[in-house]
Scaffold this active site. Sequence first.
Site, PDB file in Angstrom:
ATOM      1  N   ARG A 119       0.646  -1.140  -0.038  1.00  0.00           N
ATOM      2  CA  ARG A 119      -0.048  -0.029   0.032  1.00  0.00           C
ATOM      3  C   ARG A 119       0.912   1.186  -0.152  1.00  0.00           C
ATOM      4  O   ARG A 119       1.003   2.181   1.044  1.00  0.00           O
ATOM      5  CB  ARG A 119      -0.820  -0.014   1.278  1.00  0.00           C
ATOM      6  N   GLN A 124      -0.186   2.736  -5.816  1.00  0.00           N
ATOM      7  CA  GLN A 124      -1.712   3.107  -5.795  1.00  0.00           C
ATOM      8  C   GLN A 124      -2.352   2.712  -7.441  1.00  0.00           C
ATOM      9  O   GLN A 124      -3.564   2.214  -7.151  1.00  0.00           O
ATOM     10  CB  GLN A 124      -1.469   4.590  -5.608  1.00  0.00           C
ATOM     11  N   ASP A 127      -3.159  -0.911  -7.607  1.00  0.00           N
ATOM     12  CA  ASP A 127      -3.930  -1.401  -6.559  1.00  0.00           C
ATOM     13  C   ASP A 127      -5.276  -1.799  -6.602  1.00  0.00           C
ATOM     14  O   ASP A 127      -6.313  -1.371  -6.682  1.00  0.00           O
ATOM     15  CB  ASP A 127      -3.747  -0.471  -5.378  1.00  0.00           C
ATOM     16  N   SER A 130      -7.878  -1.677  -3.527  1.00  0.00           N
ATOM     17  CA  SER A 130      -8.411  -0.507  -3.608  1.00  0.00           C
ATOM     18  C   SER A 130      -9.587  -0.322  -4.682  1.00  0.00           C
ATOM     19  O   SER A 130     -10.658   0.222  -4.411  1.00  0.00           O
ATOM     20  CB  SER A 130      -7.421   0.622  -3.748  1.00  0.00           C
ATOM     21  N   TYR A 230      -2.321  -2.067   7.004  1.00  0.00           N
ATOM     22  CA  TYR A 230      -3.448  -3.111   7.295  1.00  0.00           C
ATOM     23  C   TYR A 230      -3.416  -3.072   8.919  1.00  0.00           C
ATOM     24  O   TYR A 230      -2.446  -2.933   9.664  1.00  0.00           O
ATOM     25  CB  TYR A 230      -3.136  -4.327   7.001  1.00  0.00           C
TER      26      TYR A 230
HETATM   27  P1  NAD Z   1      -8.937  -3.947   4.880  1.00  0.00           P
HETATM   28  O1  NAD Z   1      -9.721  -4.548   3.517  1.00  0.00           O
HETATM   29  O2  NAD Z   1      -7.833  -4.918   5.004  1.00  0.00           O
HETATM   30  O3  NAD Z   1      -9.747  -3.777   6.155  1.00  0.00           O
HETATM   31  C1  NAD Z   1     -10.841  -2.949   6.113  1.00  0.00           C
HETATM   32  C2  NAD Z   1     -10.785  -2.018   7.454  1.00  0.00           C
HETATM   33  O4  NAD Z   1     -10.938  -2.922   8.582  1.00  0.00           O
HETATM   34  C3  NAD Z   1      -9.435  -1.598   7.602  1.00  0.00           C
HETATM   35  O5  NAD Z   1      -9.601  -0.037   7.678  1.00  0.00           O
HETATM   36  C4  NAD Z   1      -8.987  -2.028   9.057  1.00  0.00           C
HETATM   37  O6  NAD Z   1      -8.266  -1.332   9.758  1.00  0.00           O
HETATM   38  C5  NAD Z   1     -10.403  -2.431   9.613  1.00  0.00           C
HETATM   39  N1  NAD Z   1     -10.507  -3.329  10.730  1.00  0.00           N
HETATM   40  C6  NAD Z   1      -9.663  -4.481  10.885  1.00  0.00           C
HETATM   41  N2  NAD Z   1      -9.926  -4.954  12.071  1.00  0.00           N
HETATM   42  C7  NAD Z   1     -11.089  -4.211  12.705  1.00  0.00           C
HETATM   43  C8  NAD Z   1     -11.941  -4.183  13.904  1.00  0.00           C
HETATM   44  N3  NAD Z   1     -11.595  -5.139  15.048  1.00  0.00           N
HETATM   45  N4  NAD Z   1     -12.537  -3.352  14.240  1.00  0.00           N
HETATM   46  C9  NAD Z   1     -12.983  -2.163  13.315  1.00  0.00           C
HETATM   47  N5  NAD Z   1     -12.138  -2.206  12.032  1.00  0.00           N
HETATM   48  C10 NAD Z   1     -11.291  -2.910  11.933  1.00  0.00           C
HETATM   49  O7  NAD Z   1      -8.291  -2.604   4.522  1.00  0.00           O
HETATM   50  P2  NAD Z   1      -8.307  -1.712   3.339  1.00  0.00           P
HETATM   51  O8  NAD Z   1      -9.499  -1.078   2.893  1.00  0.00           O
HETATM   52  O9  NAD Z   1      -7.729  -2.645   2.017  1.00  0.00           O
HETATM   53  O10 NAD Z   1      -7.113  -0.625   3.616  1.00  0.00           O
HETATM   54  C11 NAD Z   1      -6.215  -0.607   4.704  1.00  0.00           C
HETATM   55  C12 NAD Z   1      -5.639   0.596   4.787  1.00  0.00           C
HETATM   56  O11 NAD Z   1      -4.614   0.915   3.766  1.00  0.00           O
HETATM   57  C13 NAD Z   1      -6.332   1.822   4.788  1.00  0.00           C
HETATM   58  O12 NAD Z   1      -5.837   2.936   5.979  1.00  0.00           O
HETATM   59  C14 NAD Z   1      -6.154   2.486   3.498  1.00  0.00           C
HETATM   60  O13 NAD Z   1      -6.451   4.075   3.322  1.00  0.00           O
HETATM   61  C15 NAD Z   1      -4.817   2.135   3.216  1.00  0.00           C
HETATM   62  N6  NAD Z   1      -4.526   2.273   1.699  1.00  0.00           N
HETATM   63  C16 NAD Z   1      -3.101   3.089   1.441  1.00  0.00           C
HETATM   64  C17 NAD Z   1      -3.075   3.119   0.252  1.00  0.00           C
HETATM   65  C18 NAD Z   1      -1.820   3.634  -0.529  1.00  0.00           C
HETATM   66  O14 NAD Z   1      -1.147   4.456   0.424  1.00  0.00           O
HETATM   67  N7  NAD Z   1      -1.640   3.369  -1.714  1.00  0.00           N
HETATM   68  C19 NAD Z   1      -3.879   2.510  -0.851  1.00  0.00           C
HETATM   69  C20 NAD Z   1      -5.001   1.547  -0.463  1.00  0.00           C
HETATM   70  C21 NAD Z   1      -5.418   1.478   1.015  1.00  0.00           C
END
Ligand code: NAD
Length: 372
Positions: A119, A124, A127, A130, A230
């Site tokens: 990530r 990006q 990805d 996303s 994550y």
């Molecule tokens: P994911 O699909 O793995 O998980 C979804 C969400 O569930 C996450 O926000 C996680 O923190 C949350 N979660 C896990 N356990 C939990 C609990 N017990 N209670 C409540 N929430 C819980 O995650 P995702 O959507 O793929 O994204 C993860 C992170 O990566 C985010 O911060 C996103 O902004 C970041 N991200 C960064 C980039 C980048 O910089 N290129 C790209 C995509 C995502």
Amino acid sequence: MQIGIPRETLAGETRVAATPDTVKKLMAAGHQVLIERQAGYAARYRDADYEAAGATLGDAAQALGSALVLKVRRPTPAELSAMSAGTVLLGMLDPFDIDGLKTLADAGLTAFALEAAPRTTRAQSLDVLSSQANLAGYKSVLLATQYYGRIFPMMMTAAGTLKAARVVVLGAGVAGLQAIATARRLGAVVEASDVRPAAREQVESLGGKFIDVPYETDEEREIAQGTGGYARPMPAAWMARQAELVAQRCKQADIVITTALIPGRPAPVLIQPETVEAMKPGSVVVDLAVERGGNCPLSVAGEVIDHNGVTLVGLTNLPALLATDASALYARNLLDFLKLIINAEGQLALPADDDIIKACLVCQDGTLLRSA
Ligand code: NAD
């Protein structure tokens, strides 16, 4: 290089790994594209448009027999039997399913699982998690509106005032944030919870209220930061405090959308059956984590069920319900990934020090590069 695009064969998989637009770009880069007839049909892309973009139409064996194959989902055994050793495969290949990856290695492939990309800013544009989760988050809200017997916005009419729906989103990652934004656009009042402290500001910037579960120890604070963007499994004490707050908020809610995931593990249980039983009749729970065990143990993968007047939506693969856009974004993710692994002469070239390639390469010339 000949690039093959087979039609996806898994039940319910409507997406396709290339669109006429990305085919045009692949042709411009000097490749030949062989696409299986009707590969884009379910995503509403026409054979004639692929042909106009320069692709040749063929059958499944020809597409799978290409030097480089672009897929949405991991090939089935039948598809693998049509692929020869040395084929390069790109797709969403389930990088944590080692047995599944082994089937690719046994077929002698060099395979890239795009879900494993880091990530980072550089990754990006490729990805896939996303691009697809964003659409799933949007669709989860529309599914909720479909099963909810009321409306989302507050509405004042001559016959009386209708209250705005209260939506709770659990997990404010990519899907959760899009669900918050979509529910807000429809006029709902939204609250959301996440383990990661960074989520608070993102939830608030979309007009949602953050359900705060304060950290009580340094260990909780440290684990909550997650790794590589994550979440990690939180200590039991924090989960118990969260469960109590979530139960309170769910009792008040009309819609609950759950998206919480932890890579490589079963989804955390965030809504206990007792909580569902205490929810108002007519409430709707959409469990986006259902394929990984679900955030609610009552939800059933692939089904919409009624539990004491609460509808539990366990439909899987929501991006496939938006196949045209989901394919367009996915196909562009693949195109960007190809730029990393194909050199100016149009040949496969894997720079040894590239963190994205290292993360996504799950097997090379038949050697499995991942272990349990
Ligand atoms: P994911 O699909 O793995 O998980 C979804 C969400 O569930 C996450 O926000 C996680 O923190 C949350 N979660 C896990 N356990 C939990 C609990 N017990 N209670 C409540 N929430 C819980 O995650 P995702 O959507 O793929 O994204 C993860 C992170 O990566 C985010 O911060 C996103 O902004 C970041 N991200 C960064 C980039 C980048 O910089 N290129 C790209 C995509 C995502």
